[in-house]
Design an enzyme around this catalytic site. Structure first.
Site, PDB file in Angstrom:
ATOM      1  N   HIS A  70       1.021   5.315   0.965  1.00 30.35           N
ATOM      2  CA  HIS A  70       0.304   6.400   1.845  1.00 30.35           C
ATOM      3  C   HIS A  70       0.355   7.320   1.169  1.00 30.35           C
ATOM      4  O   HIS A  70       1.426   7.717   0.532  1.00 30.35           O
ATOM      5  CB  HIS A  70       1.041   6.521   3.191  1.00 30.35           C
ATOM      6  CG  HIS A  70       1.196   5.193   4.158  1.00 30.35           C
ATOM      7  ND1 HIS A  70       0.367   5.430   5.090  1.00 30.35           N
ATOM      8  CD2 HIS A  70       2.047   4.131   3.895  1.00 30.35           C
ATOM      9  CE1 HIS A  70       0.436   4.373   5.952  1.00 30.35           C
ATOM     10  NE2 HIS A  70       1.672   3.594   5.228  1.00 30.35           N
ATOM     11  N   HIS A 101       0.768  -1.191   0.031  1.00 30.20           N
ATOM     12  CA  HIS A 101       0.222  -0.116   0.006  1.00 30.20           C
ATOM     13  C   HIS A 101       0.953   1.111   0.122  1.00 30.20           C
ATOM     14  O   HIS A 101       1.981   1.325   0.491  1.00 30.20           O
ATOM     15  CB  HIS A 101      -0.941   0.063   1.268  1.00 30.20           C
ATOM     16  CG  HIS A 101      -0.273  -0.130   2.382  1.00 30.20           C
ATOM     17  ND1 HIS A 101       0.173  -1.253   3.002  1.00 30.20           N
ATOM     18  CD2 HIS A 101       0.130   0.701   3.404  1.00 30.20           C
ATOM     19  CE1 HIS A 101       0.878  -1.165   4.042  1.00 30.20           C
ATOM     20  NE2 HIS A 101       0.922  -0.001   4.345  1.00 30.20           N
TER      21      HIS A 101
HETATM   22  P1  5GP Z   1       1.869   0.350   7.316  1.00 31.22           P
HETATM   23  O1  5GP Z   1       2.221   0.511   8.712  1.00 31.22           O
HETATM   24  O2  5GP Z   1       1.793  -1.087   6.866  1.00 31.22           O
HETATM   25  O3  5GP Z   1       2.615   1.197   6.248  1.00 31.22           O
HETATM   26  O4  5GP Z   1       0.423   1.126   7.051  1.00 31.22           O
HETATM   27  C1  5GP Z   1      -0.736   0.354   7.487  1.00 31.22           C
HETATM   28  C2  5GP Z   1      -1.797   1.638   7.480  1.00 31.22           C
HETATM   29  O5  5GP Z   1      -3.085   1.061   7.847  1.00 31.22           O
HETATM   30  C3  5GP Z   1      -1.511   2.325   8.859  1.00 31.22           C
HETATM   31  O6  5GP Z   1      -1.317   3.780   8.300  1.00 31.22           O
HETATM   32  C4  5GP Z   1      -2.674   2.345   9.589  1.00 31.22           C
HETATM   33  O7  5GP Z   1      -3.252   3.491  10.455  1.00 31.22           O
HETATM   34  C5  5GP Z   1      -3.721   1.812   8.687  1.00 31.22           C
HETATM   35  N1  5GP Z   1      -4.690   0.694   9.076  1.00 31.22           N
HETATM   36  C6  5GP Z   1      -4.553  -0.343  10.074  1.00 31.22           C
HETATM   37  N2  5GP Z   1      -5.761  -0.934  10.060  1.00 31.22           N
HETATM   38  C7  5GP Z   1      -6.787  -0.213   9.405  1.00 31.22           C
HETATM   39  C8  5GP Z   1      -7.927  -0.576   9.006  1.00 31.22           C
HETATM   40  O8  5GP Z   1      -8.657  -1.462   9.483  1.00 31.22           O
HETATM   41  N3  5GP Z   1      -8.407   0.460   8.104  1.00 31.22           N
HETATM   42  C9  5GP Z   1      -7.917   1.297   7.555  1.00 31.22           C
HETATM   43  N4  5GP Z   1      -8.664   2.229   6.753  1.00 31.22           N
HETATM   44  N5  5GP Z   1      -6.698   1.468   7.788  1.00 31.22           N
HETATM   45  C10 5GP Z   1      -5.881   0.814   8.561  1.00 31.22           C
END
Ligand code: 5GP
Length: 144
Positions: free
Chosen positions: A109, A107
């Site tokens: 951001h 993903h």
């Molecule tokens: P990572 O840490 O893997 O780069 O980003 C994961 C992102 O997913 C984080 O920014 C977190 O806030 C978001 N996130 C985690 N759980 C959920 C969820 O259930 N729904 C949504 N929309 N975002 C989520």
């Protein structure tokens, strides 16, 4: 999870794609889904994912999927700029838990920034859903 390993179908974004858990979408087509981050680091923090790839991170992803994803991220960032008029926009992604990754479905951001406003904690407090929906509406209306 390190950079090695298999894709886990039960990860939260795979479940969002399958409609098993709710999200606040901005737009989607056959290839990609853009939706609001539920634990935003700033107002308008949103995420872009592929709906077709089982890549956990940028190292796994098929180049043609990455091309589609990148174009979609640019479209999303442009809509965020138009809708929310930030002073800057962070576009970022993490690969592996030690790098900050918490969800193991690739993903990107898109995080708007304003002068003088500190960034919230990564994956910190949960957002107000009504507020997320109204921000998503604004971003969607600004899509080219
Ligand atoms: P990572 O840490 O893997 O780069 O980003 C994961 C992102 O997913 C984080 O920014 C977190 O806030 C978001 N996130 C985690 N759980 C959920 C969820 O259930 N729904 C949504 N929309 N975002 C989520």
């Amino acid at each position: 999870m390190s950079l090695q390993g298999a894709y886990d179908d039960t990860n939260i974004f795979a479940r969002i794609i399958r409609g098993e858990i709710p999200s606040v979408p901005i737009f989607e087509d056959d290839d990609v889904l853009a939706f609001m981050d539920a634990f935003p680091q700033s107002r308008g923090h949103c995420l872009m994912i592929s709906k077709t790839s089982r890549a956990r991170n940028i190292l796994d992803v098929e180049p043609e999927v990455l091309a589609v994803l990148s174009a979609a991220v640019q479209r999303l960032a442009r809509a965020v700029r138009k809708a929310l008029v930030p002073d800057g926009i962070v576009v970022t992604q993490f690969n592996g838990a030690p790098a900050g990754q918490t969800v193991f479905h690739l993903h990107i951001h898109v995080i708007p920034r304003w002068e003088g406003q500190t960034l919230g904690r990564h994956a910190g407090g949960m957002a107000d859903i009504a507020e997320l929906k109204s921000t998503a509406d604004m971003i969607r209306a600004a899509l080219d």
